[in-house]
Scaffold this active site. Sequence first.
Site, mmCIF file in Angstrom:
data_model
loop_
_atom_site.group_PDB
_atom_site.id
_atom_site.type_symbol
_atom_site.label_atom_id
_atom_site.label_comp_id
_atom_site.label_asym_id
_atom_site.label_seq_id
_atom_site.Cartn_x
_atom_site.Cartn_y
_atom_site.Cartn_z
ATOM 1 N N GLU A 64 41.217 14.099 -9.810
ATOM 2 C CA GLU A 64 40.955 12.664 -9.637
ATOM 3 C C GLU A 64 41.681 12.169 -8.401
ATOM 4 O O GLU A 64 42.901 12.296 -8.284
ATOM 5 C CB GLU A 64 41.393 11.866 -10.877
ATOM 6 C CG GLU A 64 41.055 10.382 -10.717
ATOM 7 C CD GLU A 64 41.232 9.560 -11.980
ATOM 8 O OE1 GLU A 64 41.253 10.141 -13.089
ATOM 9 O OE2 GLU A 64 41.358 8.330 -11.844
ATOM 10 N N GLU A 89 47.717 10.762 -6.293
ATOM 11 C CA GLU A 89 48.048 9.339 -6.157
ATOM 12 C C GLU A 89 49.296 9.181 -5.289
ATOM 13 O O GLU A 89 50.384 9.571 -5.699
ATOM 14 C CB GLU A 89 48.283 8.719 -7.544
ATOM 15 C CG GLU A 89 48.643 7.244 -7.516
ATOM 16 C CD GLU A 89 47.694 6.410 -6.658
ATOM 17 O OE1 GLU A 89 46.524 6.268 -7.027
ATOM 18 O OE2 GLU A 89 48.121 5.915 -5.592
ATOM 19 N N ASP A 116 47.774 12.043 0.407
ATOM 20 C CA ASP A 116 46.346 11.903 0.698
ATOM 21 C C ASP A 116 45.564 13.063 0.053
ATOM 22 O O ASP A 116 45.848 14.238 0.328
ATOM 23 C CB ASP A 116 46.180 11.926 2.221
ATOM 24 C CG ASP A 116 44.736 11.804 2.668
ATOM 25 O OD1 ASP A 116 43.856 11.601 1.812
ATOM 26 O OD2 ASP A 116 44.505 11.920 3.885
ATOM 27 N N ASP A 138 39.922 1.966 -2.876
ATOM 28 C CA ASP A 138 40.150 0.753 -2.075
ATOM 29 C C ASP A 138 38.892 0.515 -1.246
ATOM 30 O O ASP A 138 38.462 1.395 -0.498
ATOM 31 C CB ASP A 138 41.352 0.962 -1.146
ATOM 32 C CG ASP A 138 42.635 1.193 -1.946
ATOM 33 O OD1 ASP A 138 42.873 0.455 -2.917
ATOM 34 O OD2 ASP A 138 43.387 2.137 -1.609
ATOM 35 N N LYS A 142 36.017 -4.993 5.213
ATOM 36 C CA LYS A 142 35.692 -5.402 6.599
ATOM 37 C C LYS A 142 35.142 -4.209 7.367
ATOM 38 O O LYS A 142 35.710 -3.103 7.277
ATOM 39 C CB LYS A 142 36.944 -5.918 7.301
ATOM 40 C CG LYS A 142 37.438 -7.219 6.706
ATOM 41 C CD LYS A 142 38.640 -7.718 7.442
ATOM 42 C CE LYS A 142 39.109 -8.999 6.784
ATOM 43 N NZ LYS A 142 40.524 -9.265 6.958
ATOM 44 N N ASP A 174 33.381 -1.618 -7.839
ATOM 45 C CA ASP A 174 32.894 -2.965 -8.142
ATOM 46 C C ASP A 174 32.533 -3.667 -6.835
ATOM 47 O O ASP A 174 32.320 -4.879 -6.828
ATOM 48 C CB ASP A 174 33.979 -3.776 -8.878
ATOM 49 C CG ASP A 174 35.229 -3.914 -8.037
ATOM 50 O OD1 ASP A 174 35.551 -2.980 -7.268
ATOM 51 O OD2 ASP A 174 35.914 -4.951 -8.136
ATOM 52 N N THR A 212 39.162 2.137 -16.434
ATOM 53 C CA THR A 212 40.403 2.182 -15.643
ATOM 54 C C THR A 212 40.943 0.758 -15.505
ATOM 55 O O THR A 212 40.261 -0.227 -15.787
ATOM 56 C CB THR A 212 40.159 2.756 -14.228
ATOM 57 O OG1 THR A 212 39.531 1.760 -13.426
ATOM 58 C CG2 THR A 212 39.302 4.014 -14.271
ATOM 59 N N ARG A 213 42.159 0.680 -15.023
ATOM 60 C CA ARG A 213 42.820 -0.624 -14.822
ATOM 61 C C ARG A 213 42.010 -1.523 -13.882
ATOM 62 O O ARG A 213 41.775 -2.687 -14.166
ATOM 63 C CB ARG A 213 44.158 -0.347 -14.132
ATOM 64 C CG ARG A 213 45.365 -0.685 -14.884
ATOM 65 C CD ARG A 213 46.529 -0.145 -14.053
ATOM 66 N NE ARG A 213 47.523 -1.172 -13.816
ATOM 67 C CZ ARG A 213 48.391 -1.576 -14.716
ATOM 68 N NH1 ARG A 213 48.377 -1.063 -15.929
ATOM 69 N NH2 ARG A 213 49.285 -2.498 -14.430
ATOM 70 N N GLU A 215 38.910 -1.320 -13.047
ATOM 71 C CA GLU A 215 37.614 -1.677 -13.633
ATOM 72 C C GLU A 215 37.793 -2.880 -14.577
ATOM 73 O O GLU A 215 37.006 -3.823 -14.555
ATOM 74 C CB GLU A 215 37.101 -0.465 -14.411
ATOM 75 C CG GLU A 215 35.801 -0.701 -15.120
ATOM 76 C CD GLU A 215 35.391 0.527 -15.917
ATOM 77 O OE1 GLU A 215 36.232 1.440 -16.105
ATOM 78 O OE2 GLU A 215 34.239 0.576 -16.345
HETATM 79 C C1 LIG Z 1 42.012 0.311 -6.095
HETATM 80 S S1 LIG Z 1 43.102 1.553 -6.657
HETATM 81 C C2 LIG Z 1 42.234 2.228 -8.063
HETATM 82 C C3 LIG Z 1 43.148 2.974 -8.994
HETATM 83 C C4 LIG Z 1 42.444 3.585 -10.233
HETATM 84 N N1 LIG Z 1 41.479 4.610 -9.844
HETATM 85 C C5 LIG Z 1 41.780 2.529 -11.073
HETATM 86 O O1 LIG Z 1 40.540 2.488 -11.105
HETATM 87 O O2 LIG Z 1 42.510 1.745 -11.710
HETATM 88 C C6 LIG Z 1 42.840 2.836 -5.452
HETATM 89 C C7 LIG Z 1 43.929 3.899 -5.498
HETATM 90 O O3 LIG Z 1 43.610 4.935 -4.580
HETATM 91 C C8 LIG Z 1 44.823 5.402 -4.007
HETATM 92 N N2 LIG Z 1 44.477 6.036 -2.719
HETATM 93 C C9 LIG Z 1 44.148 5.415 -1.567
HETATM 94 N N3 LIG Z 1 43.889 6.315 -0.603
HETATM 95 C C10 LIG Z 1 44.052 7.534 -1.166
HETATM 96 C C11 LIG Z 1 43.947 8.858 -0.667
HETATM 97 N N4 LIG Z 1 43.627 9.097 0.608
HETATM 98 N N5 LIG Z 1 44.209 9.890 -1.505
HETATM 99 C C12 LIG Z 1 44.519 9.645 -2.809
HETATM 100 N N6 LIG Z 1 44.645 8.409 -3.330
HETATM 101 C C13 LIG Z 1 44.419 7.372 -2.528
HETATM 102 C C14 LIG Z 1 45.668 4.154 -3.864
HETATM 103 O O4 LIG Z 1 47.045 4.455 -3.782
HETATM 104 C C15 LIG Z 1 45.301 3.374 -5.123
HETATM 105 O O5 LIG Z 1 46.189 3.626 -6.179
#
Ligand SMILES: C[S@@+](CC[C@H](N)C(=O)[O-])C[C@H]1O[C@@H](n2cnc3c(N)ncnc32)[C@H](O)[C@@H]1O
Length: 249
Positions: A64, A89, A116, A138, A142, A174, A212-213, A215
């Site tokens: 994941e 993460e 990453d 994320d 933009k 979303d 998920t949180r 969501e």
């Molecule tokens: C909007 S949050 C969603 C978290 C979770 N999947 C949820 O649905 O609640 C996006 C997550 O992706 C992680 N993230 C961003 N870029 C990433 C990358 N290149 N590799 C792994 N995780 C990454 C961020 O740290 C963040 O916790």
Amino acid sequence: MPEAGRPTGPGRLFGRRRGKKLRPARQALFERLLPRLAITHADLTAPLQPRQLFPACPTEVWLEVGCGAGEHLATQAARHPQVGFIAVEPYLAGLARLLAHVQERGLGNVRVFADDAALLLAALPEASLARLFLLFPDPWPKSRHAGRRFVSPANIALAARALRDGAEWRIATDDMGYCRWTLRQLADRDAFLWLADTADDWRQPPADWVPTRYEQKARSAGRACVYLRFRRRARACAGALRDARPGLL
Ligand SMILES: C[S@@+](CC[C@H](N)C(=O)[O-])C[C@H]1O[C@@H](n2cnc3c(N)ncnc32)[C@H](O)[C@@H]1O
């Protein structure tokens, strides 16, 4: 489009790594459990055999990307003890919550990578993953930030290499802009087949879905979510397709 003057590529993170200070109990758990479960950068320098990362060699490995607080990954790991789960993460407070789930549920089939996901995907052997999740990435809405989106030509190529034939890649969002972007990016490549026949196939979550949180936040704010499922095409089949449509690919 890459942003002018900013380096891009694996290891270039745009989100935050640190948030508020962890509570002492969570900090202690973090310090105790993370070293036991972490896949380190040093691990990536030798050939990485993902099934061997787990004490009981699992039947397959699921990964994941951006698991956040880890509720989805922990629930899937509890449901599928025969599968090895890699949680990626970089946000340490999210990782600390995942570790709390791992401890509370006594999960022995979880490993974590705190950077990453592209770095890890690049180090995995060809066809070594059976499932990939990218849930509520994320959105970087933009257009000048489009180069920050996880779904990119480079990361699609890494995913296509790491996933075995027939493996599933689930992407939920979303953000309708990110949804369209993802569909366009994946349609431009022949490695993945979008598994949708009717609108319900993407409007409704799959039967084994774990919310998920993010969501839940999106739904509370009245935003609709989409659930995209892609199948990794058989490698020989993708080659045949390319040969059959030389003008298109
Ligand atoms: C909007 S949050 C969603 C978290 C979770 N999947 C949820 O649905 O609640 C996006 C997550 O992706 C992680 N993230 C961003 N870029 C990433 C990358 N290149 N590799 C792994 N995780 C990454 C961020 O740290 C963040 O916790």
